[in-house]
Scaffold this motif. Structure first.
Motif, short mmCIF file in Angstrom:
data_model
loop_
_atom_site.label_atom_id
_atom_site.label_comp_id
_atom_site.label_asym_id
_atom_site.label_seq_id
_atom_site.Cartn_x
_atom_site.Cartn_y
_atom_site.Cartn_z
N LYS A 169 -9.39 1.91 39.22
CA LYS A 169 -9.80 1.40 37.92
C LYS A 169 -11.20 1.87 37.59
CE LYS A 169 -6.95 -2.79 38.10
NZ LYS A 169 -6.95 -4.28 38.01
N ALA A 170 -11.51 1.93 36.29
CA ALA A 170 -12.83 2.35 35.84
C ALA A 170 -13.59 1.17 35.25
CB ALA A 170 -12.71 3.47 34.81
N ASP A 171 -14.88 1.12 35.46
CA ASP A 171 -15.75 0.09 34.88
C ASP A 171 -16.12 0.55 33.47
OD1 ASP A 171 -17.44 -1.98 34.38
OD2 ASP A 171 -18.96 -1.41 35.86
N LEU A 172 -15.30 0.16 32.50
CA LEU A 172 -15.41 0.69 31.14
C LEU A 172 -16.31 -0.13 30.25
CD1 LEU A 172 -11.69 1.58 30.29
CD2 LEU A 172 -13.55 3.17 30.72
N VAL A 173 -16.94 0.57 29.31
CA VAL A 173 -17.73 -0.05 28.25
C VAL A 173 -17.30 0.59 26.94
CG1 VAL A 173 -20.05 -0.50 27.36
CG2 VAL A 173 -19.67 -0.37 29.82
N SER A 174 -17.29 -0.18 25.86
CA SER A 174 -16.99 0.39 24.54
C SER A 174 -18.18 0.14 23.62
CB SER A 174 -15.72 -0.21 23.94
OG SER A 174 -15.88 -1.59 23.71
N GLY A 175 -18.35 1.03 22.65
CA GLY A 175 -19.43 0.90 21.70
C GLY A 175 -19.16 1.75 20.48
N VAL A 176 -20.14 1.83 19.61
CA VAL A 176 -19.97 2.62 18.38
C VAL A 176 -20.08 4.10 18.69
CG1 VAL A 176 -20.82 0.76 16.91
CG2 VAL A 176 -22.43 2.45 17.81
N ARG A 177 -19.44 4.90 17.83
CA ARG A 177 -19.45 6.34 18.03
C ARG A 177 -20.80 6.94 17.62
NH1 ARG A 177 -13.76 7.18 15.02
NH2 ARG A 177 -14.88 5.79 13.60
N ILE A 178 -21.02 8.17 18.03
CA ILE A 178 -22.32 8.82 17.88
C ILE A 178 -22.26 9.92 16.81
CG2 ILE A 178 -24.07 10.22 19.07
CD1 ILE A 178 -23.20 8.81 21.66
N GLY A 179 -23.29 10.00 15.99
CA GLY A 179 -23.45 11.13 15.08
C GLY A 179 -22.52 11.13 13.88
N ILE A 180 -22.01 9.97 13.48
CA ILE A 180 -21.16 9.90 12.29
C ILE A 180 -21.75 8.89 11.32
CG2 ILE A 180 -19.06 10.56 13.53
CD1 ILE A 180 -18.25 7.60 13.52
N THR A 181 -21.36 9.00 10.06
CA THR A 181 -21.83 8.06 9.04
C THR A 181 -20.70 7.20 8.49
OG1 THR A 181 -21.58 9.78 7.35
CG2 THR A 181 -23.75 9.55 8.37
N LYS A 182 -19.47 7.70 8.55
CA LYS A 182 -18.32 6.95 8.06
C LYS A 182 -17.69 6.16 9.20
CE LYS A 182 -17.29 10.40 4.51
NZ LYS A 182 -16.31 11.38 4.01
N ALA A 183 -17.34 4.91 8.93
CA ALA A 183 -16.73 4.03 9.93
C ALA A 183 -17.57 3.99 11.20
CB ALA A 183 -15.30 4.48 10.24
N ALA A 184 -18.89 4.06 11.03
CA ALA A 184 -19.79 4.13 12.18
C ALA A 184 -19.84 2.83 12.97
CB ALA A 184 -21.19 4.50 11.71
N GLU A 185 -19.35 1.75 12.37
CA GLU A 185 -19.44 0.45 13.05
C GLU A 185 -18.28 0.19 14.02
OE1 GLU A 185 -16.59 -0.07 9.72
OE2 GLU A 185 -18.48 1.02 10.04
N LEU A 186 -17.28 1.05 14.03
CA LEU A 186 -16.10 0.82 14.87
C LEU A 186 -16.44 1.10 16.34
CD1 LEU A 186 -13.31 2.46 12.67
CD2 LEU A 186 -13.94 0.04 12.84
N PRO A 187 -16.07 0.20 17.25
CA PRO A 187 -16.38 0.38 18.67
C PRO A 187 -15.36 1.27 19.36
CG PRO A 187 -15.28 -1.72 18.36
CD PRO A 187 -15.43 -1.11 16.98
N LEU A 188 -15.33 2.54 19.00
CA LEU A 188 -14.31 3.46 19.49
C LEU A 188 -14.87 4.55 20.40
CD1 LEU A 188 -12.12 3.78 16.28
CD2 LEU A 188 -11.74 2.36 18.30
N ARG A 189 -16.05 4.31 20.93
CA ARG A 189 -16.60 5.16 21.98
C ARG A 189 -16.40 4.42 23.30
NH1 ARG A 189 -22.48 5.13 23.75
NH2 ARG A 189 -22.71 6.88 25.19
N PHE A 190 -15.79 5.10 24.26
CA PHE A 190 -15.54 4.49 25.57
C PHE A 190 -16.26 5.31 26.63
CE2 PHE A 190 -11.97 3.72 22.75
CZ PHE A 190 -11.78 2.35 22.87
N TYR A 191 -16.89 4.61 27.57
CA TYR A 191 -17.63 5.35 28.59
C TYR A 191 -17.70 4.57 29.90
CZ TYR A 191 -21.57 2.52 26.75
OH TYR A 191 -22.39 1.50 26.31
#
Length: 203
Positions: A169-191
């Motif tokens: 299993k991975a210790d995942l975190v989600s957050g907002v995407r980088i370098g975009i202006t549209k729909a920038a608030e969506l937590p669709l960056r996973f790392y």
């Protein structure tokens, strides 16, 4: 559980999980994206562990497919399990994995890798030594793996591309995407939490 190393190491490349087939990508892009964290991406045997991605759904105004098909994004409208490579700002190549059924036009952007295979080759291609900086961004990882437009529209389960599932299993975190202006608030960056190989530590 897959853990983030405190610092780069020069140990032998880790064991690989089972090969991922194109069917792995025939699901919601929002399911595939987090499942790619900890998977290993290799191009001609060079690559590493995926530690950061972003999901883009066709209903998302930040997605390249939002306004419909073009010659550049046509592969996104095809079947899942293929690569989509484009040039960002006319400078850097970026690689994406097409997801969902044909016509959905959704994809995962691969943002960062932990180098594990072919590190000397990546250092030569990038012209630097610091392992943490070799693949810490979508353009950087494409340069390190020598990914260009010639790698677009290729199947993700056939040479020169190889993908292997994460082990554990991975210790995942989600957050907002980088370098975009549209729909920038969506937590669709996973790392991968606390990984020193990310393009940006937190957002």
């Amino acid at each position: 559980m897959l853990q983030s190393p405190a610092a780069p190491t020069n140990q032998t490349a880790p064991n690989l999980g089972k090969p991922l087939k194109r069917s792995f990508f025939a699901r919601s892009v929002h399911e595939v994206a987090p499942d790619l964290i900890g998977a290993t991406l290799l191009v001609d045997g060079v690559g590493g562990v995926i530690v950061e991605v972003e999901a883009y759904h066709h209903t998302d105004p930040a997605a390249h497919s939002f306004r419909g098909p073009t010659p550049r994004n046509q592969v996104m409208f095809g079947p899942p399990g293929f690569s989509y490579v484009y040039r960002s700002y006319g400078i850097h190549w970026c690689v994406n994995f097409v997801c969902e059924k044909a016509g959905s036009a959704s994809a995962v952007l691969i943002r960062a890798l932990q180098p594990t295979h072919g590190v000397p080759t990546m250092r030569r291609r990038r012209g630097l030594h610091d392992e943490r900086s070799l693949c810490s961004g979508p353009g950087k990882l494409c340069e390190a793996l020598a990914i260009t437009i010639k790698h677009s529209e290729l199947p993700l389960d056939m040479p020169p591309i190889a993908l292997h599932a994460r082990i554990g299993k991975a210790d995942l975190v989600s957050g907002v995407r980088i370098g975009i202006t549209k729909a920038a608030e969506l937590p669709l960056r996973f790392y991968l939490s606390r990984s020193p190989y990310l393009s940006r530590a937190r957002t």
